[in-house]
Design a protein around this motif. Structure first.
Motif, mmCIF file in Angstrom:
data_model
loop_
_atom_site.group_PDB
_atom_site.id
_atom_site.type_symbol
_atom_site.label_atom_id
_atom_site.label_comp_id
_atom_site.label_asym_id
_atom_site.label_seq_id
_atom_site.Cartn_x
_atom_site.Cartn_y
_atom_site.Cartn_z
ATOM 1 N N MET A 233 6.248 -33.913 19.455
ATOM 2 C CA MET A 233 6.993 -34.179 18.811
ATOM 3 C C MET A 233 8.731 -34.031 18.517
ATOM 4 O O MET A 233 8.532 -32.394 18.866
ATOM 5 N N PRO A 234 9.072 -34.726 18.321
ATOM 6 C CA PRO A 234 10.472 -34.185 18.745
ATOM 7 C C PRO A 234 11.084 -33.510 17.536
ATOM 8 O O PRO A 234 10.808 -33.110 16.735
ATOM 9 N N CYS A 235 11.991 -32.319 17.846
ATOM 10 C CA CYS A 235 12.830 -31.454 16.936
ATOM 11 C C CYS A 235 13.844 -30.932 17.607
ATOM 12 O O CYS A 235 13.881 -31.318 18.620
ATOM 13 N N PHE A 236 14.737 -30.166 16.699
ATOM 14 C CA PHE A 236 16.054 -29.849 16.748
ATOM 15 C C PHE A 236 16.273 -28.178 17.466
ATOM 16 O O PHE A 236 16.423 -27.867 18.880
ATOM 17 N N PRO B 123 10.718 -23.818 19.841
ATOM 18 C CA PRO B 123 9.171 -25.065 20.615
ATOM 19 C C PRO B 123 9.167 -26.489 18.953
ATOM 20 O O PRO B 123 8.385 -25.793 18.216
ATOM 21 N N CYS B 124 8.732 -27.526 19.981
ATOM 22 C CA CYS B 124 8.448 -28.269 19.147
ATOM 23 C C CYS B 124 6.790 -28.643 19.207
ATOM 24 O O CYS B 124 6.135 -28.419 19.085
ATOM 25 N N ARG B 125 6.459 -29.298 17.538
ATOM 26 C CA ARG B 125 5.098 -28.905 17.266
ATOM 27 C C ARG B 125 4.044 -29.998 18.605
ATOM 28 O O ARG B 125 4.706 -31.129 18.370
ATOM 29 N N ASP B 126 2.987 -29.796 18.694
ATOM 30 C CA ASP B 126 2.032 -31.552 19.477
ATOM 31 C C ASP B 126 1.434 -31.436 17.749
ATOM 32 O O ASP B 126 1.215 -31.316 17.049
ATOM 33 N N SER B 127 1.392 -33.222 17.790
ATOM 34 C CA SER B 127 1.014 -33.513 16.596
ATOM 35 C C SER B 127 0.483 -35.362 17.430
ATOM 36 O O SER B 127 0.741 -35.880 18.340
ATOM 37 N N LEU B 128 -0.592 -35.440 16.548
ATOM 38 C CA LEU B 128 -1.641 -36.853 16.740
ATOM 39 C C LEU B 128 -1.228 -38.214 16.140
ATOM 40 O O LEU B 128 -0.295 -37.806 15.411
#
Length: 130
Positions: A64-67, A70-75
């Motif tokens: 997922m996009p983030c500022f 590391p960005c989180r993975d999401s379903l």
């Protein structure tokens, strides 16, 4: 207490994951040159069991996009444009050494990258001509 419960849950899931992937045919009949680990496919059916995707959508793991990385993975639900396989091939399954499950189908990978399954995990790999 919470950490030990999570560790036990993870251990049971990995045990079932290994049992499911043992002794089953390693190739998808639609694309015989592309190894698909049955344990990873079972794992995605399990984690996506509560997702309500549309008729022509598939549940996939995406970053997922983030500022701040590391960005989180999401379903997420991803639209299927006719097929879940992109053209190209993956390296041999034993050469994919990751132990992380990063994708299930090619739709979980950006651009022309392919979702390549190994014996212990899956990851997005660069495109190789078929």
């Amino acid at each position: 207490m919470e950490i030990s419960r999570r560790l036990l849950t993870f251990s049971v899931l990995m045990f079932v994951f290994c049992l499911k992937s043992r002794g089953q045919p390693p190739f998808n009949s639609a694309s015989p040159q592309r190894f698909r680990n049955p344990g990873i496919q079972w794992y995605f059916r399990y984690i996506c069991r509560n997702m309500r995707c549309g008729f022509e959508d598939v549940c996939e793991l995406r970053t997922m996009p983030c500022f701040m990385p590391p960005c989180r993975d999401s379903l997420t639900c991803v639209g299927i444009p006719g097929s879940t396989d992109k053209p190209g091939r993956c390296p041999l399954a034993f050469s994919i050494e990751t132990r992380r499950i990063g994708c299930n189908t090619d739709l979980g990978c950006p651009g022309n990258e392919l979702c390549c399954h190994g014996y212990r995990g899956s990851e997005c790999q660069p495109y190789f001509p078929a």
